[in-house]
Design an enzyme around this catalytic site. Structure first.
Site, PDB file in Angstrom:
ATOM      1  N   ARG A 202      49.842 -46.025  32.035  1.00 11.44           N
ATOM      2  CA  ARG A 202      49.232 -45.930  30.696  1.00 11.44           C
ATOM      3  C   ARG A 202      49.309 -44.506  30.117  1.00 11.44           C
ATOM      4  NH1 ARG A 202      49.595 -50.712  31.408  1.00 11.44           N
ATOM      5  NH2 ARG A 202      48.015 -52.293  30.928  1.00 11.44           N
TER       6      ARG A 202
ATOM      7  N   SER B 182      42.561 -54.501  26.939  1.00 11.90           N
ATOM      8  CA  SER B 182      41.719 -53.831  27.944  1.00 11.90           C
ATOM      9  C   SER B 182      41.051 -52.627  27.289  1.00 11.90           C
ATOM     10  CB  SER B 182      42.573 -53.325  29.108  1.00 11.90           C
ATOM     11  OG  SER B 182      43.252 -54.385  29.719  1.00 11.90           O
TER      12      SER B 182
ATOM     13  N   GLU C  15      40.772 -47.040  27.030  1.00 13.89           N
ATOM     14  CA  GLU C  15      42.219 -47.139  26.826  1.00 13.89           C
ATOM     15  C   GLU C  15      42.633 -47.029  25.362  1.00 13.89           C
ATOM     16  OE1 GLU C  15      44.857 -50.579  26.864  1.00 13.89           O
ATOM     17  OE2 GLU C  15      45.199 -50.123  28.959  1.00 13.89           O
TER      18      GLU C  15
HETATM   19  N1  EPU Z   1      38.474 -59.049  37.251  1.00 18.68           N
HETATM   20  C1  EPU Z   1      37.117 -59.183  37.211  1.00 18.68           C
HETATM   21  N2  EPU Z   1      36.558 -59.781  36.127  1.00 18.68           N
HETATM   22  C2  EPU Z   1      37.296 -60.227  35.079  1.00 18.68           C
HETATM   23  C3  EPU Z   1      38.678 -60.100  35.126  1.00 18.68           C
HETATM   24  C4  EPU Z   1      39.256 -59.500  36.207  1.00 18.68           C
HETATM   25  O1  EPU Z   1      36.407 -58.786  38.136  1.00 18.68           O
HETATM   26  O2  EPU Z   1      36.695 -60.726  34.116  1.00 18.68           O
HETATM   27  C5  EPU Z   1      39.088 -58.381  38.417  1.00 18.68           C
HETATM   28  C6  EPU Z   1      39.579 -59.376  39.450  1.00 18.68           C
HETATM   29  O3  EPU Z   1      39.388 -58.801  40.703  1.00 18.68           O
HETATM   30  C7  EPU Z   1      41.046 -59.477  39.116  1.00 18.68           C
HETATM   31  C8  EPU Z   1      41.362 -58.060  38.715  1.00 18.68           C
HETATM   32  O4  EPU Z   1      40.215 -57.644  37.982  1.00 18.68           O
HETATM   33  O5  EPU Z   1      41.789 -59.870  40.231  1.00 18.68           O
HETATM   34  C9  EPU Z   1      42.614 -57.881  37.873  1.00 18.68           C
HETATM   35  O6  EPU Z   1      42.508 -58.650  36.683  1.00 18.68           O
HETATM   36  P1  EPU Z   1      43.759 -58.943  35.752  1.00 18.68           P
HETATM   37  O7  EPU Z   1      44.866 -59.514  36.561  1.00 18.68           O
HETATM   38  O8  EPU Z   1      43.313 -59.713  34.571  1.00 18.68           O
HETATM   39  O9  EPU Z   1      44.284 -57.505  35.317  1.00 18.68           O
HETATM   40  P2  EPU Z   1      43.524 -56.187  34.821  1.00 18.68           P
HETATM   41  O10 EPU Z   1      43.654 -55.162  35.880  1.00 18.68           O
HETATM   42  O11 EPU Z   1      42.151 -56.462  34.311  1.00 18.68           O
HETATM   43  C10 EPU Z   1      45.669 -55.115  33.797  1.00 18.68           C
HETATM   44  C11 EPU Z   1      46.064 -54.463  32.487  1.00 18.68           C
HETATM   45  C12 EPU Z   1      46.344 -55.522  31.441  1.00 18.68           C
HETATM   46  C13 EPU Z   1      47.467 -56.413  31.939  1.00 18.68           C
HETATM   47  C14 EPU Z   1      47.055 -57.029  33.278  1.00 18.68           C
HETATM   48  C15 EPU Z   1      48.180 -57.788  33.925  1.00 18.68           C
HETATM   49  C16 EPU Z   1      44.931 -52.318  32.486  1.00 18.68           C
HETATM   50  C17 EPU Z   1      43.798 -51.511  31.942  1.00 18.68           C
HETATM   51  N3  EPU Z   1      44.989 -53.579  32.063  1.00 18.68           N
HETATM   52  O12 EPU Z   1      44.442 -55.798  33.564  1.00 18.68           O
HETATM   53  O13 EPU Z   1      46.768 -54.870  30.259  1.00 18.68           O
HETATM   54  O14 EPU Z   1      47.766 -57.429  31.013  1.00 18.68           O
HETATM   55  O15 EPU Z   1      46.701 -55.986  34.211  1.00 18.68           O
HETATM   56  O16 EPU Z   1      49.167 -56.890  34.341  1.00 18.68           O
HETATM   57  O17 EPU Z   1      45.751 -51.813  33.255  1.00 18.68           O
HETATM   58  C18 EPU Z   1      45.956 -53.902  28.241  1.00 18.68           C
HETATM   59  O18 EPU Z   1      46.327 -52.813  28.695  1.00 18.68           O
HETATM   60  O19 EPU Z   1      45.406 -53.989  27.112  1.00 18.68           O
HETATM   61  C19 EPU Z   1      46.117 -55.083  29.060  1.00 18.68           C
HETATM   62  C20 EPU Z   1      45.669 -56.273  28.677  1.00 18.68           C
END
Ligand code: EPU
Length: 368
Positions: free
Chosen positions: A164, A259, A361
């Protein structure tokens, strides 16, 4: 170039909050961009460059200078060193470019399907999702350098990409206006199926296909075929939809800036400390993923939820998405002040409970 006055910015962002731009112009060519820069310089008003508005929080007072919306279009294709290079104008809608690359059977962007915004924003925060980041394919970024008003071409290394991050949102913030971006993709390449959600999707849904009988066999049958780029695109869109990370008209859970916080990366000692606290406070270990330099990436969504801000949390006109704890949403008629107040309260709660300072972000506009 036409300069408008008092143009509402909220409708130009996915979060849909904030006041007007004092001045507003649209640039369809690099020359328009230069003219707009001169216009702002002459009047000594600040300049803000707007792309797709998908990662922005605009202040309620709006922006006191010139908001320049980049509308440079066009996608050109060329072959280079066995790759297909797609060079797109900064104003091209990101997902339209992804559609085009998938239709051309070129691998490299398929996991970043369904992300709102424009091409020009992608190198800035090194957009990434489901196992791919744009830094994996960007070979060149054409920019207008505001120091000397020259158009230059920055190669991959010069962009300083990390999670990022790039020079565009750190050391050289405000220096360059992005005009075009070139992505080198693999023709006929296999899709990337590395992210857990995506692997699970294909384990559950498979890709059944009718196969003809082989030599010495009778009858037709079904076999699991390797997912294509297009299968992966559809899978990603479905996963994003289930998390309200796909913009759907009328779905208030998708009225967000995606995010709201970056996923923090911790050194092993800090990770151990956090994990001990997590077990004590929540009864379960904190989820984590390996990150570069032997660090642990922690999902900010988990920290937000376990600090008391559950999915569906609502306060006035703002809240947390019902489908993903990392999205702060505008439930309708929200002000930027409400968004900021919730942001601060979440940061405070996560710091108090887990000792971690979350970094937002989105880009904040007009708050100085
Ligand atoms: N989780 C929770 N609660 C929730 C959702 C997720 O506890 O409501 C935890 C779970 O442990 C889950 C983990 O977070 O396994 C990861 O969740 P997710 O796969 O949805 O990914 P993320 O880390 O929350 C990141 C990016 C997203 C991107 C996804 C998929 C960042 C800040 N965000 O989200 O990017 O789409 O991975 O690669 O790195 C964005 O930047 O706007 C964005 C949407």
């Amino acid at each position: 170039m036409q300069v408008l006055e008092h143009v509402p910015l909220a409708p130009l962002t996915t979060l849909q909050v904030g006041g007007p731009a004092r001045y507003f112009a649209q640039a369809a060519t690099p020359d328009d961009v230069r003219q707009a820069v001169d216009w702002a310089n002459l009047r000594a008003v600040p300049l803000f460059v707007l792309g797709g508005g998908s990662n922005l929080v605009v202040a309620d007072s709006g922006f006191p200078g010139l908001v320049l919306r980049i509308a440079i279009g066009g996608v050109e294709r060329r072959e280079q060193d066995g790759k297909q290079v797609f060079e797109a104008g900064a104003g091209v809608e990101w997902d339209a470019l992804v559609v085009q690359t998938v239709a051309a059977n070129c691998a490299g962007l398929e996991c970043m399907s369904g992300i709102p915004g424009t091409v020009g924003g992608t190198p800035v925060q090194n957009v990434g999702a489901y196992g791919q980041e744009v830094s994996g394919t960007i070979i060149e970024v054409q920019v207008l350098d505001l120091r000397d008003r020259q158009v230059r071409s920055l190669g991959h290394e010069a962009c300083g990409f990390a999670y990022r991050r790039s020079i565009f949102n750190t050391g050289e913030r405000g220096r360059f206006i992005i005009l075009r971006v070139a992505y080198a993709l693999q023709p006929g390449g296999a899709p990337t199926i590395a992210y857990r959600d995506l692997k699970q999707y294909f384990e559950h849904n498979g890709c059944p296909t009718l196969v003809s009988p082989g030599v010495g066999e009778t009858g037709w049958g079904f076999a699991l075929k390797r997912p294509t780029l297009s299968d992966v695109r559809e899978a990603v869109k479905e996963i994003r939809l289930s998390k309200a990370m796909l913009i759907v008209e009328g779905d208030e859970d998708s009225r967000s800036a995606g995010s709201f916080f970056k996923n923090p990366a911790l050194d092993p000692a800090d990770y151990e400390r956090l994990n001990a606290a997590a077990i004590l406070l929540t009864g379960s270990a904190v989820p984590s993923y390996p990150a570069p330099a032997r660090q642990y990436k922690i999902p900010a969504a988990w920290l937000v939820e376990n600090a008391g801000f559950h999915k569906g949390y609502t306060r006035g006109n703002v809240g947390i998405s019902r489908k993903h704890a990392l999205a702060i949403v505008n439930r309708g008629g929200a002000t930027a002040a409400e968004i900021i107040a919730l942001n601060h309260d979440i940061q405070r709660a996560v710091l108090e409970k887990f000792g971690i300072q979350l970094t937002p972000e989105p880009v904040f506009v007009g708050f100085e």
